[in-house]
Design a protein around this motif. Structure first.
Motif, PDB file in Angstrom:
ATOM      1  N   GLY A 157       0.630  -1.278  -0.052  1.00 62.07           N
ATOM      2  CA  GLY A 157       0.073   0.072  -0.043  1.00 62.07           C
ATOM      3  C   GLY A 157       0.825   1.357  -0.160  1.00 62.07           C
ATOM      4  O   GLY A 157       0.244   2.405  -0.132  1.00 62.07           O
ATOM      5  N   VAL A 187     -13.599  -2.481   1.362  1.00 58.49           N
ATOM      6  CA  VAL A 187     -14.810  -1.948   2.381  1.00 58.49           C
ATOM      7  C   VAL A 187     -14.025  -0.955   3.199  1.00 58.49           C
ATOM      8  O   VAL A 187     -12.879  -1.113   3.845  1.00 58.49           O
ATOM      9  CB  VAL A 187     -14.957  -3.443   3.208  1.00 58.49           C
ATOM     10  N   GLY A 188     -14.814  -0.012   3.530  1.00 57.31           N
ATOM     11  CA  GLY A 188     -14.120   1.095   4.373  1.00 57.31           C
ATOM     12  C   GLY A 188     -13.976   2.257   3.589  1.00 57.31           C
ATOM     13  O   GLY A 188     -13.806   3.480   3.926  1.00 57.31           O
ATOM     14  N   GLN A 237      -9.840   0.209   9.243  1.00 61.87           N
ATOM     15  CA  GLN A 237     -10.552  -0.429   8.240  1.00 61.87           C
ATOM     16  C   GLN A 237     -10.313   0.511   7.015  1.00 61.87           C
ATOM     17  O   GLN A 237      -9.770   0.067   5.754  1.00 61.87           O
ATOM     18  CB  GLN A 237     -11.937  -0.659   8.417  1.00 61.87           C
ATOM     19  N   GLU A 238     -10.318   1.957   7.214  1.00 59.30           N
ATOM     20  CA  GLU A 238     -10.237   2.739   5.878  1.00 59.30           C
ATOM     21  C   GLU A 238      -8.808   2.638   5.312  1.00 59.30           C
ATOM     22  O   GLU A 238      -8.525   2.712   4.165  1.00 59.30           O
ATOM     23  CB  GLU A 238     -10.647   3.980   6.278  1.00 59.30           C
ATOM     24  N   GLU A 239      -7.952   2.654   6.425  1.00 57.11           N
ATOM     25  CA  GLU A 239      -6.420   2.712   5.981  1.00 57.11           C
ATOM     26  C   GLU A 239      -6.135   1.627   5.212  1.00 57.11           C
ATOM     27  O   GLU A 239      -5.350   1.662   4.263  1.00 57.11           O
ATOM     28  CB  GLU A 239      -5.598   2.893   7.193  1.00 57.11           C
ATOM     29  N   MET A 242      -7.707   1.488   1.801  1.00 53.05           N
ATOM     30  CA  MET A 242      -7.064   2.595   0.971  1.00 53.05           C
ATOM     31  C   MET A 242      -5.804   2.242   0.332  1.00 53.05           C
ATOM     32  O   MET A 242      -5.451   2.450  -0.659  1.00 53.05           O
ATOM     33  CB  MET A 242      -6.962   3.806   1.894  1.00 53.05           C
ATOM     34  N   GLY A 243      -5.079   1.099   0.984  1.00 53.87           N
ATOM     35  CA  GLY A 243      -3.606   0.686   0.552  1.00 53.87           C
ATOM     36  C   GLY A 243      -3.985  -0.039  -0.854  1.00 53.87           C
ATOM     37  O   GLY A 243      -3.229  -0.116  -1.796  1.00 53.87           O
ATOM     38  N   SER A 246      -5.521   2.365  -3.472  1.00 54.32           N
ATOM     39  CA  SER A 246      -4.575   3.399  -4.000  1.00 54.32           C
ATOM     40  C   SER A 246      -4.114   2.874  -5.603  1.00 54.32           C
ATOM     41  O   SER A 246      -3.386   3.656  -6.149  1.00 54.32           O
ATOM     42  CB  SER A 246      -3.353   3.550  -3.163  1.00 54.32           C
TER      43      SER A 246
ATOM     44  N   TYR B  63      -3.220   9.165   1.529  1.00 53.48           N
ATOM     45  CA  TYR B  63      -3.757   8.740   0.025  1.00 53.48           C
ATOM     46  C   TYR B  63      -4.519   9.894  -0.241  1.00 53.48           C
ATOM     47  O   TYR B  63      -5.387   9.661  -1.185  1.00 53.48           O
ATOM     48  CB  TYR B  63      -4.189   7.361  -0.118  1.00 53.48           C
ATOM     49  N   ILE B  67      -8.606   8.606   6.724  1.00 51.01           N
ATOM     50  CA  ILE B  67      -8.695   7.194   6.990  1.00 51.01           C
ATOM     51  C   ILE B  67      -9.005   7.178   8.453  1.00 51.01           C
ATOM     52  O   ILE B  67      -8.781   5.691   9.033  1.00 51.01           O
ATOM     53  CB  ILE B  67      -7.177   6.327   6.811  1.00 51.01           C
ATOM     54  N   TYR B  89     -15.208   4.384  10.398  1.00 49.55           N
ATOM     55  CA  TYR B  89     -15.911   3.707   9.587  1.00 49.55           C
ATOM     56  C   TYR B  89     -17.125   2.933  10.538  1.00 49.55           C
ATOM     57  O   TYR B  89     -16.858   2.597  11.249  1.00 49.55           O
ATOM     58  CB  TYR B  89     -15.217   2.607   8.789  1.00 49.55           C
TER      59      TYR B  89
END
Lengths: 401, 105
Positions: A157, A187-188, A237-239, A242-243, A246, B63, B67, B89
């Motif tokens: 990521g 998801v996220g 979860q979002e992070e 996001m990986g 990206s 990004y 997050i 989230y």
């Protein structure tokens, strides 16, 4: 660098390869088809097929899209004879696309040896016709590029995935078509994705598609999208998502497609690979190549495959470019990798530099250069049962009136 | 290319965190957007440092995307991790229940 060139097909699309596909229509015909491919000893004769004896409209659709893919110049269908696959409809679709096509039915052709011999002669005939395909210059906006990650780790990521994202941004800017997928790993970030959609209606479809993935994986027993792996530095979860996300870069999202849908114009597309309805056939994609096949069925000329732990696969029909995220993995598996994105971690390259290198390799592949996995002879292929409903009207960009 | 290489990566111009590329030791001299910082603690590869001073409630951008949110303030160069940030989230199936509609199927 050599110029990009394409094999011009009757529908106007251009292929970067001129592959002869040998397709078995049930597992019972697999051995015969494989022998035909192996004995032809030609890097551009590829084996694909569907193992199931029961009919499945998804599998028929994917096989049809693959046999009429721009990288394909001719098709040999190998049938046992009693399977339910509609071989005549597939043969007709290939013929209608202007490609040479032949069918061998083992039960009628005299069994294994006779069919293999007939198949070798058929491949030679198909190749002779395919060799006459006009070769024309190809521009960046005509490229269709898919991306997938496999064997990810904490480095994916921050090196390989965002570097592919830069490459995607430049391709989309030039009018090319780029496809990303893996909704179960997004998801996220569905809200972030929906904000990037070109219309609010498309945004709503994207959110619904991630919600479907989340529910499907929960039923499959893999619903533990646990907060990211903290020791690798991930917090939420979002992070974590996001990986993976990206890889898509930062362009607006033009549409949402399902496997086999051909994007109607350039831009960035999300592919929804999770079946519709109640889970019926098991995991959505049982391994990375199942997703690669779907990206190719939607027209991808080239696949950008990011890996941290180190995958070695390639694919039938479209070349795979492997972008290694982790510098230690690269040291062990350098002979299987096209790009060492781990240089970003070592401070020896920037994301932009690696992104530009990836773009250069896409264009080199479109000029005829073999990718690493392609040169090693990797032609993995897998296709299993699924079921999909067609995409809704909000999913595809409407052309300006 | 003889300039010393930063141990930090900026993934997106909008980000307010930087990703640690090479392990940082307490006391290391860091340069964050021209501001000289002394690392307060060891931080391993893959973790995040604040690119600017952040307050509780601020969105953490990596990004170019949120997050999560800060739960405590952090100074420029401070470690941003589980102890001072949290997820924003809510799983979409949970959100559906929260929203009072469980859907028809």
């Amino acid at each position: 660098m050599a110029e990009m060139r394409g094999f011009l097909r009757s529908d106007g699309r251009k292929g970067i390869r001129n592959v002869i596909v040998v397709a078995y229509l049930v597992e019972c015909a697999h051995h015969v088809a494989r022998r035909i491919v192996n004995l032809s000893d030609d890097m551009d004769v590829h084996l694909i097929g569907f193992p199931g004896c029961y009919p499945n409209s998804y599998a028929f659709q994917i096989m049809t899209k693959l046999c009429t893919h721009p990288n394909v110049g001719g098709v040999l269908l190998v049938s046992l004879g009693c399977e339910s696959f509609n071989r005549e409809a597939l043969r007709q679709a290939v013929a209608d696309s202007g490609r040479p096509v032949e069918t061998l039915v083992i039960q009628q052709a005299g069994g294994t040896k006779a069919t293999i011999e007939a198949g070798r002669a058929a491949v030679a005939r198909l190749k002779a016709i395919a060799d006459q395909t006009p070769v024309v210059p190809m521009a960046r906006h005509e490229l269709v590029v898919g991306t997938i990650c496999g064997g990810s780790d904490g480095t994916s990521g921050i090196t390989a995935n965002p570097a592919v994202g830069r490459c995607f941004d430049w391709l989309v800017e030039a009018g090319a078509t780029c496809i990303f997928e893996e909704t179960g790993e997004l998801v996220g970030c569905e809200r972030i994705m929906s904000d990037r959609a070109v219309t609010p209606e498309l945004g709503a479809e994207i959110e619904a598609c991630v919600q479907k993935a989340e529910r499907y994986y929960t039923i499959m027993g893999f619903g533990s999208f646990a907060p990211g792996n903290a020791e690798g530095g991930l917090t939420t979860q979002e992070e974590k998502s996001m990986g993976a996300y990206s890889k898509s870069g930062s362009s607006p999202i033009s549409g949402l497609i399902k496997p086999g849908d051909i994007p109607p114009s350039g831009g960035l597309y999300l592919m929804d690979v999770v079946p519709d309805g109640e889970p019926r056939f098991g995991f959505p994609n049982i391994s990375d190549n199942a997703e690669i096949v779907e990206l190719i069925a939607s027209g991808s000329h080239v696949i950008l495959f990011t890996t941290g732990r180190g995958s070695v696969v390639g694919s039938a029909i479209s070349p795979v470019i492997k972008v290694c995220a982790n510098p230690e993995t690269y040291t062990r598996l350098s002979a299987d990798m096209d790009v060492n994105a781990g240089r970003i971690l070592e401070g020896r390259a920037t994301l932009d530099e690696v992104g530009a290198e990836i773009l250069g390799l896409v264009e080199a592949a479109a000029a005829g250069d073999r990718t690493v996995s392609e040169a090693l002879g990797h032609q993995e292929f897998i296709l299993t049962y699924k079921s999909f409903e067609p995409v809704g009207p909000a999913c595809l960009p409407t052309r300006a009136a | 290319m003889s300039t010393p290489i930063s141990p930090l990566i900026l993934l997106h111009p909008d980000d307010n965190v930087l990703v640690v590329r090479a392990a940082i030791r307490a006391g290391d001299a860091l340069d964050i957007d021209g501001i000289p910082i002394t690392a307060a603690q060891d931080v391993t590869v893959g973790h995040k440092l604040a690119r600017r001073a952040l307050a509780a409630g601020d969105k953490v951008l990596k990004y170019g995307a949120p997050i999560g949110s800060m739960t405590a303030a952090v100074a420029v160069g401070g470690h941003v991790h589980m102890h001072n940030m949290k997820s924003d989230y809510i799983a979409s199936h949970t959100r559906q229940v929260v929203g009072g509609s469980e859907g028809g199927h």
